[in-house]
Design a protein around this motif. Structure first.
Motif, PDB file in Angstrom:
ATOM      1  N   THR A 155      46.728  24.290 -30.824  1.00 13.30           N
ATOM      2  CA  THR A 155      47.309  23.178 -30.070  1.00 13.30           C
ATOM      3  C   THR A 155      48.019  22.215 -31.014  1.00 13.30           C
ATOM      4  OG1 THR A 155      45.578  23.350 -28.393  1.00 13.30           O
ATOM      5  CG2 THR A 155      46.805  21.282 -28.490  1.00 13.30           C
ATOM      6  N   PHE A 156      47.397  21.950 -32.139  1.00 15.37           N
ATOM      7  CA  PHE A 156      48.015  21.051 -33.116  1.00 15.37           C
ATOM      8  C   PHE A 156      49.291  21.657 -33.695  1.00 15.37           C
ATOM      9  CE2 PHE A 156      48.210  19.813 -37.709  1.00 15.37           C
ATOM     10  CZ  PHE A 156      48.778  18.568 -37.487  1.00 15.37           C
ATOM     11  N   MET A 157      49.247  22.945 -34.050  1.00 16.74           N
ATOM     12  CA  MET A 157      50.401  23.577 -34.677  1.00 16.74           C
ATOM     13  C   MET A 157      51.554  23.732 -33.696  1.00 16.74           C
ATOM     14  SD  MET A 157      48.536  26.434 -37.089  1.00 16.74           S
ATOM     15  CE  MET A 157      50.094  27.032 -37.752  1.00 16.74           C
ATOM     16  N   ASN A 158      51.236  23.972 -32.427  1.00 14.58           N
ATOM     17  CA  ASN A 158      52.295  24.198 -31.437  1.00 14.58           C
ATOM     18  C   ASN A 158      52.817  22.913 -30.812  1.00 14.58           C
ATOM     19  OD1 ASN A 158      52.182  26.999 -31.782  1.00 14.58           O
ATOM     20  ND2 ASN A 158      50.535  27.202 -30.276  1.00 14.58           N
ATOM     21  N   TYR A 159      51.916  21.933 -30.581  1.00 10.30           N
ATOM     22  CA  TYR A 159      52.311  20.729 -29.841  1.00 10.30           C
ATOM     23  C   TYR A 159      52.081  19.438 -30.609  1.00 10.30           C
ATOM     24  CZ  TYR A 159      51.780  24.271 -26.227  1.00 10.30           C
ATOM     25  OH  TYR A 159      51.860  25.433 -25.502  1.00 10.30           O
ATOM     26  N   ASN A 160      51.533  19.555 -31.842  1.00  6.74           N
ATOM     27  CA  ASN A 160      51.291  18.379 -32.671  1.00  6.74           C
ATOM     28  C   ASN A 160      50.286  17.413 -32.041  1.00  6.74           C
ATOM     29  OD1 ASN A 160      51.689  17.198 -35.111  1.00  6.74           O
ATOM     30  ND2 ASN A 160      53.423  15.951 -34.467  1.00  6.74           N
ATOM     31  N   ILE A 161      49.355  17.943 -31.281  1.00  9.98           N
ATOM     32  CA  ILE A 161      48.288  17.131 -30.692  1.00  9.98           C
ATOM     33  C   ILE A 161      47.020  17.378 -31.494  1.00  9.98           C
ATOM     34  CG2 ILE A 161      46.898  16.683 -28.643  1.00  9.98           C
ATOM     35  CD1 ILE A 161      49.242  17.680 -26.973  1.00  9.98           C
ATOM     36  N   TYR A 162      46.544  16.343 -32.164  1.00 12.21           N
ATOM     37  CA  TYR A 162      45.401  16.498 -33.059  1.00 12.21           C
ATOM     38  C   TYR A 162      44.098  16.262 -32.305  1.00 12.21           C
ATOM     39  CZ  TYR A 162      43.832  17.030 -37.853  1.00 12.21           C
ATOM     40  OH  TYR A 162      43.291  17.519 -39.008  1.00 12.21           O
ATOM     41  N   PRO A 163      43.074  17.058 -32.565  1.00 10.67           N
ATOM     42  CA  PRO A 163      41.811  16.908 -31.832  1.00 10.67           C
ATOM     43  C   PRO A 163      40.992  15.722 -32.331  1.00 10.67           C
ATOM     44  CG  PRO A 163      41.595  18.601 -33.498  1.00 10.67           C
ATOM     45  CD  PRO A 163      43.043  18.183 -33.528  1.00 10.67           C
ATOM     46  N   ASP A 164      39.967  15.406 -31.605  1.00  8.89           N
ATOM     47  CA  ASP A 164      39.020  14.372 -32.004  1.00  8.89           C
ATOM     48  C   ASP A 164      38.132  14.945 -33.098  1.00  8.89           C
ATOM     49  OD1 ASP A 164      37.107  12.446 -32.309  1.00  8.89           O
ATOM     50  OD2 ASP A 164      36.586  12.286 -30.186  1.00  8.89           O
ATOM     51  N   VAL A 165      38.246  14.393 -34.308  1.00 14.35           N
ATOM     52  CA  VAL A 165      37.480  14.926 -35.436  1.00 14.35           C
ATOM     53  C   VAL A 165      36.463  13.914 -35.943  1.00 14.35           C
ATOM     54  CG1 VAL A 165      39.256  16.555 -36.169  1.00 14.35           C
ATOM     55  CG2 VAL A 165      39.315  14.214 -37.029  1.00 14.35           C
ATOM     56  N   THR A 166      36.090  12.955 -35.094  1.00 10.26           N
ATOM     57  CA  THR A 166      35.041  12.025 -35.477  1.00 10.26           C
ATOM     58  C   THR A 166      33.716  12.775 -35.613  1.00 10.26           C
ATOM     59  OG1 THR A 166      34.548  11.502 -33.173  1.00 10.26           O
ATOM     60  CG2 THR A 166      36.185  10.114 -34.296  1.00 10.26           C
ATOM     61  N   VAL A 167      32.823  12.199 -36.379  1.00 10.22           N
ATOM     62  CA  VAL A 167      31.528  12.844 -36.610  1.00 10.22           C
ATOM     63  C   VAL A 167      30.786  13.058 -35.292  1.00 10.22           C
ATOM     64  CG1 VAL A 167      29.238  12.498 -37.611  1.00 10.22           C
ATOM     65  CG2 VAL A 167      31.293  12.059 -38.976  1.00 10.22           C
ATOM     66  N   LYS A 168      30.837  12.055 -34.408  1.00  8.61           N
ATOM     67  CA  LYS A 168      30.164  12.191 -33.113  1.00  8.61           C
ATOM     68  C   LYS A 168      30.713  13.386 -32.348  1.00  8.61           C
ATOM     69  CE  LYS A 168      29.204   9.686 -28.807  1.00  8.61           C
ATOM     70  NZ  LYS A 168      29.678  10.781 -27.936  1.00  8.61           N
ATOM     71  N   SER A 169      32.035  13.520 -32.307  1.00  7.54           N
ATOM     72  CA  SER A 169      32.649  14.642 -31.581  1.00  7.54           C
ATOM     73  C   SER A 169      32.289  15.980 -32.211  1.00  7.54           C
ATOM     74  CB  SER A 169      34.168  14.464 -31.543  1.00  7.54           C
ATOM     75  OG  SER A 169      34.784  15.568 -30.923  1.00  7.54           O
ATOM     76  N   VAL A 170      32.297  16.032 -33.530  1.00  9.07           N
ATOM     77  CA  VAL A 170      31.969  17.287 -34.215  1.00  9.07           C
ATOM     78  C   VAL A 170      30.546  17.716 -33.894  1.00  9.07           C
ATOM     79  CG1 VAL A 170      31.664  18.383 -36.475  1.00  9.07           C
ATOM     80  CG2 VAL A 170      33.641  16.897 -36.064  1.00  9.07           C
ATOM     81  N   LEU A 171      29.610  16.767 -33.937  1.00  6.46           N
ATOM     82  CA  LEU A 171      28.210  17.106 -33.655  1.00  6.46           C
ATOM     83  C   LEU A 171      27.984  17.384 -32.173  1.00  6.46           C
ATOM     84  CD1 LEU A 171      26.354  14.609 -36.033  1.00  6.46           C
ATOM     85  CD2 LEU A 171      26.589  17.093 -36.290  1.00  6.46           C
ATOM     86  N   ASP A 172      28.734  16.732 -31.296  1.00  6.43           N
ATOM     87  CA  ASP A 172      28.616  17.014 -29.863  1.00  6.43           C
ATOM     88  C   ASP A 172      29.095  18.428 -29.535  1.00  6.43           C
ATOM     89  OD1 ASP A 172      27.443  14.722 -28.877  1.00  6.43           O
ATOM     90  OD2 ASP A 172      29.356  13.676 -28.570  1.00  6.43           O
ATOM     91  N   ASN A 173      30.243  18.795 -30.087  1.00 11.35           N
ATOM     92  CA  ASN A 173      30.884  20.061 -29.720  1.00 11.35           C
ATOM     93  C   ASN A 173      30.504  21.231 -30.617  1.00 11.35           C
ATOM     94  OD1 ASN A 173      32.454  18.834 -27.603  1.00 11.35           O
ATOM     95  ND2 ASN A 173      33.753  17.956 -29.195  1.00 11.35           N
ATOM     96  N   ARG A 174      29.998  20.929 -31.799  1.00  7.59           N
ATOM     97  CA  ARG A 174      29.624  21.949 -32.787  1.00  7.59           C
ATOM     98  C   ARG A 174      30.811  22.831 -33.171  1.00  7.59           C
ATOM     99  NH1 ARG A 174      24.052  21.612 -33.851  1.00  7.59           N
ATOM    100  NH2 ARG A 174      23.625  19.451 -33.267  1.00  7.59           N
ATOM    101  N   GLN A 175      32.014  22.269 -33.085  1.00  5.78           N
ATOM    102  CA  GLN A 175      33.200  22.944 -33.572  1.00  5.78           C
ATOM    103  C   GLN A 175      34.254  21.901 -33.908  1.00  5.78           C
ATOM    104  OE1 GLN A 175      34.819  25.614 -30.689  1.00  5.78           O
ATOM    105  NE2 GLN A 175      35.171  24.044 -29.146  1.00  5.78           N
ATOM    106  N   THR A 176      35.142  22.233 -34.846  1.00  8.13           N
ATOM    107  CA  THR A 176      36.154  21.280 -35.273  1.00  8.13           C
ATOM    108  C   THR A 176      37.172  22.009 -36.135  1.00  8.13           C
ATOM    109  OG1 THR A 176      36.501  19.115 -36.322  1.00  8.13           O
ATOM    110  CG2 THR A 176      34.909  20.594 -37.365  1.00  8.13           C
TER     111      THR A 176
END
Length: 489
Positions: A155-176
């Motif tokens: 998504t980032f490479m194609n549309y330049n939309i960067y994901p949420d990479v905060t620590v809370k988000s990383v631990l919630d989703n277990r992927q980043t």
């Protein structure tokens, strides 16, 4: 990506900057809305535009105004642009690695379902007391528990939309993606009393283009252990991307990696985080051969051809150094297609591996080299790659080599071309370790010729007919003859 932010500004100034971004974005929304309105209000516009006013093209249109929805650098928490203390480079050979296996097992057993870096750090601290144990258990827990988000990367490479990479988000989703890994390592290290930095720069991964220095594409970490600095990459330590899917696999190599090895794949924006006494330039980095961590873990060394681009007017001879129990194999390709025929030839002299390559046409080729210790699965990982631009075709083919030739450090001096001279003598000269008898078999005439032995050297003139010729060897304690080389007309 270029640094557009000063991360030491106060929050009030950050709010002001966000307000400016909104004001820049508002005219673009009006323009896009105008295009969409006219698309439906004016039927004569629909034909040329009906396939163009897609979500993807609107995003591309906005990006053409150099507007960044967000960036790797701006979403990397606690990014440290300056570190004013003297940097003392650590020696990886002085690290106490005796407890790494035990630390890794403990990290793997820790179950945490929350999203707090401080809570997780407290749990990890129960099993690590020294700096090196803390640095290791953080690396091990992250790489075992956090998956790489391939969808977010695309998504980032194609549309330049960067994901949420905060620590809370990383631990919630277990992927980043990479900056999420780096953020989490940074926060855990700080909570466990370690000095750590997030390093951003260029990594030779799936989205790296040589010479494209517009945007950094990766984030990793530096950590201080007992007053000295080491580099690590929890993203690359977690697994690999294969066929657009993440394959989980813990990789120890990217923890406290030797800087002289790390530079082959990672180039930091700030040169001091190379941790090298003589830093590389970006051009040096771009010109290094493509290597994998298996190159270093199998103790390969470059002897010749230390740049990845080779211009060839004749047969190319590449020499590597590796322990004698290492087997190397090659693949010559063009546009990801294997070149038919025996256009590469590998042989040994002690710890030196000599690779010959010839080329049937004038075009660009990729020479890929694989290697490891022999194994029952015949699974040899990629270690090294070159790009070869051929100005003149050589079209020489080499004899086929059987596994016993490489396993017994075979070295052929002549003949090195696949086609032998029929109805006349051909001089054979080769070395093969441990062989007690070497014979040349002419399949068409059913003739066997024994070569004269001088220790591990075997020589002799052999008259051959047209057809297949095979060189065999016999070894101590074995009555069988094993194939070494095969020639064809």
């Amino acid at each position: 990506m270029r640094n557009k932010h000063n991360y030491n500004r106060r929050s009030r100034k950050r709010k002001q900057k966000r307000g400016k971004k909104k004001s820049r974005f508002f005219p673009l929304l009006i323009l896009v809305g105008f295009l969409v309105f006219n698309h439906y209000a004016n039927p004569q516009w629909r034909s040329p535009l009906e396939d163009k006013l897609t979500y993807e093209n609107i995003i591309s249109f906005i990006n053409s105004f150099n507007f960044r929805i967000t960036s790797l650098k701006s979403l990397t928490q606690e990014f440290i642009t300056e570190f004013n203390e003297p940097i003392v480079i650590g020696d990886i050979n002085t690290l106490d690695k005796t407890k790494f296996s035990d630390i890794d097992n403990k990290a793997l057993a820790i179950q945490y379902s929350g999203n707090s870096a401080s809570e997780l750090a407290n749990m990890l601290s129960q099993y690590a007391t020294t700096d090196v144990e803390k640095a290791r258990i953080i690396y091990s827990w992250i790489t075992h528990n956090i998956a790489y988000d391939v969808v977010a990367l695309n998504t980032f490479m194609n549309y330049n939309i960067y994901p949420d990479v905060t620590v809370k988000s990383v631990l919630d989703n277990r992927q980043t993606i990479c900056s999420g890994y780096a953020n989490l390592y940074q926060q855990l290290a700080q909570n466990m009393g370690l000095k750590s930095v997030i390093v951003i720069g260029y990594a030779k991964g799936v989205d790296y283009a040589v010479g494209n220095d517009n945007n950094v594409n990766h984030a990793w970490n530096g950590v201080q252990i007992d007053g000295k600095w080491y580099i690590l990459d929890p993203t690359w330590g977690a697994g690999i991307i294969n066929n657009d899917r993440f394959e989980k696999g813990f990789n120890d190599f990217y923890f406290a990696t030797a800087p002289q090895n790390f530079i082959y794949t990672h180039f930091p924006e700030n040169n001091k985080w190379q941790l090298l006494n003589t830093p590389y330039t970006r051009n040096n980095f771009d010109n290094l051969p493509t290597v994998s961590h298996h190159f270093f873990s199998n103790n390969f060394e470059l002897v010749t051809h230390k740049n990845k681009n080779i211009i060839a007017d004749n047969v190319v001879n590449i020499t590597l150094k590796a322990p004698q129990n290492i087997v190397a194999i090659t693949s010559l390709q063009s546009n990801d297609q294997e070149i038919e025929g025996q256009h590469t030839f590998i042989q040994r002299q002690g710890e030196l591996i000599n690779i010959k390559a010839s080329f049937p046409e004038r075009k660009n080729y990729q020479l890929k080299i694989f290697g490891s210790t022999p194994n029952q699965e015949n699974n040899y990982p990629f270690i090294l790659g070159y790009d070869i631009n051929v100005n003149r075709q050589t079209n020489q083919e080499f004899p086929f080599t059987f596994s016993h030739f490489s396993e017994h450090n075979g070295y052929l001096e002549s003949p090195v071309q696949k086609q032998l001279n029929p109805q006349q003598n051909n001089y054979f000269k080769l070395r093969i370790d441990n062989a007690i008898d070497v014979k040349v078999f002419d399949k068409s005439s059913n003739n066997w010729t024994t070569l004269t032995r001088y220790g591990n050297l075997f020589t002799g003139n052999v008259e051959v007919s047209r057809g297949e010729v095979i060189v065999y060897a016999r070894f101590p304690g074995d009555r069988n003859f094993w194939g070494l080389l095969r020639y064809n007309h």
